[in-house]
Every structure is written in structure tokens, then in C-alpha cells.
Design an enzyme around this catalytic site. Structure first.
Site, short mmCIF file in Angstrom:
data_model
loop_
_atom_site.label_atom_id
_atom_site.label_comp_id
_atom_site.label_asym_id
_atom_site.label_seq_id
_atom_site.Cartn_x
_atom_site.Cartn_y
_atom_site.Cartn_z
CG ASN A 42 -0.37 -0.04 2.54
OD1 ASN A 42 0.58 -0.78 2.77
ND2 ASN A 42 -0.90 0.72 3.47
CB ILE A 43 1.64 3.71 -2.26
CG1 ILE A 43 2.52 2.52 -2.65
CG2 ILE A 43 2.40 5.03 -2.39
CD1 ILE A 43 2.78 2.40 -4.14
CD GLU A 44 -1.50 4.89 4.67
OE1 GLU A 44 -2.12 3.94 5.16
OE2 GLU A 44 -0.96 5.77 5.37
CB CYS A 53 -5.36 -1.11 -1.95
SG CYS A 53 -6.70 -0.13 -1.29
CD GLU A 55 -5.65 -5.50 -1.12
OE1 GLU A 55 -4.94 -4.48 -0.99
OE2 GLU A 55 -6.61 -5.75 -0.35
CB CYS A 89 -11.29 -1.85 0.05
SG CYS A 89 -10.43 -1.39 -1.48
CB CYS A 92 -8.88 -4.24 -3.78
SG CYS A 92 -7.69 -2.90 -3.57
#
Length: 129
Positions: A42-44, A53, A55, A89, A92
Site C-alpha cells: 500500500n502507498i498512502e 492499496c 492489492e 476493500c 480492490c
């Protein structure tokens, strides 16, 4: 790869997560129909809707490499204490549907249970063309 190997690869990918806001490091690995594997984390972003996300990152990496059919996806949140904190989620799940994911493996941190589902179980009324 067996499901334990896939979860281990997802946990290793989670170590590369960029999660300064949620502090939940998530990793994923996808297995293409031809056996190739691709990982993602994940990359926020401070503008949360622009985050990605794990995935989606793994699937998009596979697609960018030419893959069009993904058989299996394993995802884990190494900071979750329960497997329920690691489920994909809805966005995804729909991305998984686009590329034919059949099996989804979910786990949390070390020692957590490993659950396995079909995409039909996780997204029974998905949109398809």
C-alpha cells in the site's frame, strides 16, 4: 507456491509499504495464470483518495507487465492483530474481478490464521461486461 509461501511473500512486500497515516502496512502477491508472481504494497498519500492499496498495486504491476489473467491473490496486513483487518476493500475486489482472480488468501500478522476464499464469496454481485 503454497498458501503459506504466498502469505510470506505478501508479508515481505508489506515491509515496503508507505503508510505514515494509517500505520497499517499491507502487502499483496498475485499469481498470474502462467505462474508469474508480482508483489505490491500500500502507498498512502495525504490526499487519501490518491492512495493505492497493496492489492491494486500488485495487480496493476502484473497488468503493466502484460498479464491479463490472475489466478490467485494473497494479501496481509502485518500490523493487524486479526485477519478481519486484512480483507480487501470493495474497489480492490472489483479490480480482482476485472482480471479473473479466482482464489483470495487473507492473513494478518505473524501467527494469524490464514483464510481462503473464492472471489464469488467476497464479491457475489460484481460488475462484469
Amino acid at each position: 507456491m503454497n498458501r503459506e509461501d504466498l502469505v510470506a511473500a505478501a508479508r515481505a512486500a508489506a515491509e515496503n509499504a508507505y503508510s505514515p497515516y494509517s500505520h497499517f502496512r499491507v502487502g499483496a502477491v498475485v499469481v498470474a495464470a502462467d505462474g508469474q508472481t508480482f508483489t505490491g504494497a500500500n502507498i498512502e498519500n495525504a490526499a487519501y483518495p490518491t492512495s493505492n492499496c497493496a492489492e491494486a498495486t500488485a495487480i496493476h504491476t502484473a497488468v503493466a507487465a502484460g498479464v491479463r489473467k490472475i489466478d490467485t491473490l494473497a494479501v496481509t496486513c502485518i500490523d493487524a492483530t486479526d485477519v478481519l483487518g486484512a480483507y480487501p476493500c470493495g474497489r480492490c475486489r472489483q479490480i480482482m474481478a476485472e482480471f479473473g482472480v479466482e482464489k483470495v488468501i487473507v492473513a494478518a500478522g505473524e501467527g494469524s490464521e490464514i483464510r481462503e476464499h473464492t472471489l464469488d464469496e467476497l464479491l457475489p454481485f460484481r460488475f462484469t461486461l
